[in-house]
Design a protein around this motif. Structure first.
Motif, PDB file in Angstrom:
ATOM      1  N   MET A 149       0.819  -1.207   0.000  1.00 25.27           N
ATOM      2  CA  MET A 149       0.000   0.000   0.000  1.00 25.27           C
ATOM      3  C   MET A 149       0.857   1.262   0.000  1.00 25.27           C
ATOM      4  N   TYR A 150       1.995   1.229   0.692  1.00 27.96           N
ATOM      5  CA  TYR A 150       2.860   2.403   0.732  1.00 27.96           C
ATOM      6  C   TYR A 150       3.359   2.799  -0.654  1.00 27.96           C
ATOM      7  N   ALA A 151       3.435   1.829  -1.574  1.00 25.96           N
ATOM      8  CA  ALA A 151       3.883   2.121  -2.934  1.00 25.96           C
ATOM      9  C   ALA A 151       2.727   2.590  -3.814  1.00 25.96           C
ATOM     10  N   VAL A 152       1.498   2.243  -3.406  1.00 24.00           N
ATOM     11  CA  VAL A 152       0.315   2.626  -4.185  1.00 24.00           C
ATOM     12  C   VAL A 152      -0.156   4.025  -3.814  1.00 24.00           C
ATOM     13  N   ASP A 153      -0.141   4.321  -2.514  1.00 25.36           N
ATOM     14  CA  ASP A 153      -0.643   5.599  -2.024  1.00 25.36           C
ATOM     15  C   ASP A 153       0.382   6.169  -1.049  1.00 25.36           C
ATOM     16  N   LEU A 154       1.130   7.170  -1.492  1.00 23.87           N
ATOM     17  CA  LEU A 154       2.184   7.739  -0.661  1.00 23.87           C
ATOM     18  C   LEU A 154       1.637   8.411   0.591  1.00 23.87           C
ATOM     19  N   GLN A 155       0.372   8.813   0.585  1.00 25.84           N
ATOM     20  CA  GLN A 155      -0.216   9.448   1.757  1.00 25.84           C
ATOM     21  C   GLN A 155      -0.426   8.462   2.906  1.00 25.84           C
ATOM     22  N   LYS A 156      -0.425   7.173   2.598  1.00 26.58           N
ATOM     23  CA  LYS A 156      -0.625   6.163   3.632  1.00 26.58           C
ATOM     24  C   LYS A 156       0.602   6.003   4.522  1.00 26.58           C
ATOM     25  N   GLY A 157       1.753   6.458   4.049  1.00 28.69           N
ATOM     26  CA  GLY A 157       2.962   6.265   4.819  1.00 28.69           C
ATOM     27  C   GLY A 157       3.426   4.820   4.768  1.00 28.69           C
ATOM     28  N   TYR A 158       4.373   4.489   5.627  1.00 31.26           N
ATOM     29  CA  TYR A 158       4.957   3.147   5.666  1.00 31.26           C
ATOM     30  C   TYR A 158       4.560   2.522   6.989  1.00 31.26           C
ATOM     31  N   ASP A 159       3.728   1.509   6.950  1.00 36.82           N
ATOM     32  CA  ASP A 159       3.134   0.995   8.182  1.00 36.82           C
ATOM     33  C   ASP A 159       3.257  -0.524   8.254  1.00 36.82           C
ATOM     34  N   MET A 160       4.390  -1.009   8.706  1.00 31.64           N
ATOM     35  CA  MET A 160       4.695  -2.430   8.940  1.00 31.64           C
ATOM     36  C   MET A 160       4.005  -3.363   7.943  1.00 31.64           C
ATOM     37  N   PRO A 161       4.448  -3.381   6.682  1.00 39.32           N
ATOM     38  CA  PRO A 161       3.819  -4.220   5.655  1.00 39.32           C
ATOM     39  C   PRO A 161       3.840  -5.707   5.971  1.00 39.32           C
ATOM     40  N   ILE A 162       4.682  -6.148   6.909  1.00 43.21           N
ATOM     41  CA  ILE A 162       4.709  -7.565   7.273  1.00 43.21           C
ATOM     42  C   ILE A 162       3.367  -8.011   7.852  1.00 43.21           C
ATOM     43  N   VAL A 163       2.633  -7.096   8.476  1.00 44.11           N
ATOM     44  CA  VAL A 163       1.335  -7.444   9.058  1.00 44.11           C
ATOM     45  C   VAL A 163       0.347  -7.795   7.958  1.00 44.11           C
ATOM     46  N   ALA A 164       0.261  -6.951   6.933  1.00 45.72           N
ATOM     47  CA  ALA A 164      -0.639  -7.232   5.812  1.00 45.72           C
ATOM     48  C   ALA A 164      -0.234  -8.517   5.104  1.00 45.72           C
ATOM     49  N   GLN A 165       1.076  -8.759   4.967  1.00 43.23           N
ATOM     50  CA  GLN A 165       1.541  -9.968   4.302  1.00 43.23           C
ATOM     51  C   GLN A 165       1.198 -11.215   5.108  1.00 43.23           C
ATOM     52  N   ALA A 166       1.357 -11.138   6.435  1.00 48.11           N
ATOM     53  CA  ALA A 166       1.046 -12.280   7.292  1.00 48.11           C
ATOM     54  C   ALA A 166      -0.444 -12.588   7.285  1.00 48.11           C
ATOM     55  N   VAL A 167      -1.270 -11.548   7.291  1.00 48.35           N
ATOM     56  CA  VAL A 167      -2.722 -11.747   7.246  1.00 48.35           C
ATOM     57  C   VAL A 167      -3.123 -12.366   5.910  1.00 48.35           C
ATOM     58  N   SER A 168      -2.523 -11.879   4.824  1.00 50.89           N
ATOM     59  CA  SER A 168      -2.804 -12.432   3.494  1.00 50.89           C
ATOM     60  C   SER A 168      -2.413 -13.900   3.430  1.00 50.89           C
ATOM     61  N   ASN A 169      -1.221 -14.234   3.905  1.00 49.82           N
ATOM     62  CA  ASN A 169      -0.768 -15.620   3.890  1.00 49.82           C
ATOM     63  C   ASN A 169      -1.673 -16.517   4.728  1.00 49.82           C
ATOM     64  N   TYR A 170      -2.167 -15.972   5.826  1.00 49.53           N
ATOM     65  CA  TYR A 170      -3.037 -16.745   6.712  1.00 49.53           C
ATOM     66  C   TYR A 170      -4.352 -17.093   6.024  1.00 49.53           C
ATOM     67  N   PHE A 171      -4.980 -16.102   5.402  1.00 54.03           N
ATOM     68  CA  PHE A 171      -6.291 -16.321   4.791  1.00 54.03           C
ATOM     69  C   PHE A 171      -6.196 -17.056   3.459  1.00 54.03           C
ATOM     70  N   ILE A 172      -5.195 -16.734   2.656  1.00 55.06           N
ATOM     71  CA  ILE A 172      -5.093 -17.311   1.317  1.00 55.06           C
ATOM     72  C   ILE A 172      -4.476 -18.708   1.348  1.00 55.06           C
ATOM     73  N   ASP A 173      -3.405 -18.872   2.112  1.00 55.56           N
ATOM     74  CA  ASP A 173      -2.661 -20.133   2.101  1.00 55.56           C
ATOM     75  C   ASP A 173      -2.793 -20.940   3.380  1.00 55.56           C
ATOM     76  N   GLY A 174      -3.473 -20.393   4.386  1.00 53.10           N
ATOM     77  CA  GLY A 174      -3.581 -21.092   5.657  1.00 53.10           C
ATOM     78  C   GLY A 174      -2.273 -21.143   6.424  1.00 53.10           C
ATOM     79  N   LYS A 175      -1.380 -20.225   6.138  1.00 55.72           N
ATOM     80  CA  LYS A 175      -0.055 -20.221   6.772  1.00 55.72           C
ATOM     81  C   LYS A 175      -0.142 -19.545   8.140  1.00 55.72           C
ATOM     82  N   PRO A 176       0.404 -20.168   9.187  1.00 55.59           N
ATOM     83  CA  PRO A 176       0.376 -19.540  10.513  1.00 55.59           C
ATOM     84  C   PRO A 176       1.042 -18.171  10.494  1.00 55.59           C
TER      85      PRO A 176
END
Length: 262
Positions: free
Chosen positions: A97-124
């Motif tokens: 998101m930080y690369a899509v919308d510069l106004q969003k700032g940089y906010d721990m992208p690992i959280v979004a990635q972990a949530v995505s992996n959890y829902f899409i791939d069932g990864k802990p």
């Protein structure tokens, strides 16, 4: 003219939603761009009849897309996986998101990635957190208005020292570290940038191994669960729902009834 088009469009979308709901087809979300419905195979013919009639009446064209998965926190924050496994992200669910919308700032992208992996791939969640090797994925930045300055508070020789640092500060939450606050230039009021946590400032990147960064993985895990729990429990994350979320954390049910998976 803009209002006329927008309001008419909203009313027509509402008309479609109403007709679907009256026929037992649940509308999961809707906005002026379209709607998402939970559709069982047994309702497919009825759905097509309703939408065909609606398009004929309103003279609107409409495309449809089948999802393997649709994970929605609210209408502006979701991710959807299509039948071809392509994933579409919207809002806070987008790790980039930080690369899509510069106004969003940089906010721990690992959280979004972990949530995505959890829902899409069932990864802990913890697996994603522990496997990450880029410290920037744990970092946050804070845009601070010119009426404030940023101070880093640390203990030096047994005394608390307030050190002024740059106004746009990059940091990650660590087990040991410093407190950073934005301080109002006029009245001196203080507000912590990572409430309840100490951090490590990382305005200058170095080659230090991530295993030596002293990352507070518990903090990032909890940030992921704050997103996952309301979705899995079907509870709004705001207001009184917070208490219910804590009590029922982990007690998840499927969106479809088990006997109706077809």
């Amino acid at each position: 003219a803009v209002l006329k088009v927008t309001i008419n469009g909203q009313l027509m979308i509402m008309m479609l939603c109403e007709e679907l709901e009256l026929n037992g087809i649940e509308v999961v979300s809707a906005n002026t761009d379209g709607i998402v419905v939970k559709l069982y195979k047994r309702d497919l013919q009825n759905f097509e009849e309703i939408t065909t009639k609606w398009k004929s009446l309103t003279r609107f064209g409409a495309d449809s897309e089948d999802y393997l998965k649709y994970i929605n926190r609210d209408i502006n924050n979701y991710m959807a996986q299509e039948l071809n496994h392509k994933i579409t992200y919207k809002g806070d669910f987008n790790p980039l998101m930080y690369a899509v919308d510069l106004q969003k700032g940089y906010d721990m992208p690992i959280v979004a990635q972990a949530v995505s992996n959890y829902f899409i791939d069932g990864k802990p969640v913890l697996s994603t957190l522990y496997e990450c090797t880029n410290i920037l994925d744990f970092c946050k930045t804070q845009n601070v208005g010119r009426q404030f300055h940023v101070e880093e508070t640390k203990v030096i020789d047994g005394k608390l020292e307030h050190i002024i640092c740059q106004r746009y500060v990059r940091f990650y939450v660590s087990n040991n570290g410093v407190v950073i606050e934005k301080v109002h230039n006029d009245n001196g009021s203080r507000s912590r940038l990572a409430a309840g946590s100490v951090v490590t400032v990382l305005n200058t990147l170095d080659d230090k191994d991530i295993a030596l960064r002293d990352i507070n993985f518990r903090y990032y895990y909890q940030e992921c669960i704050k997103i996952i729990d309301p979705i899995k429990l079907g509870i709004t994350p705001k207001g009184k729902g917070k208490t219910k979320i804590k009590k029922t954390s982990g007690m998840y049910n499927p969106i479809f009834d088990e006997e109706d998976y077809d």
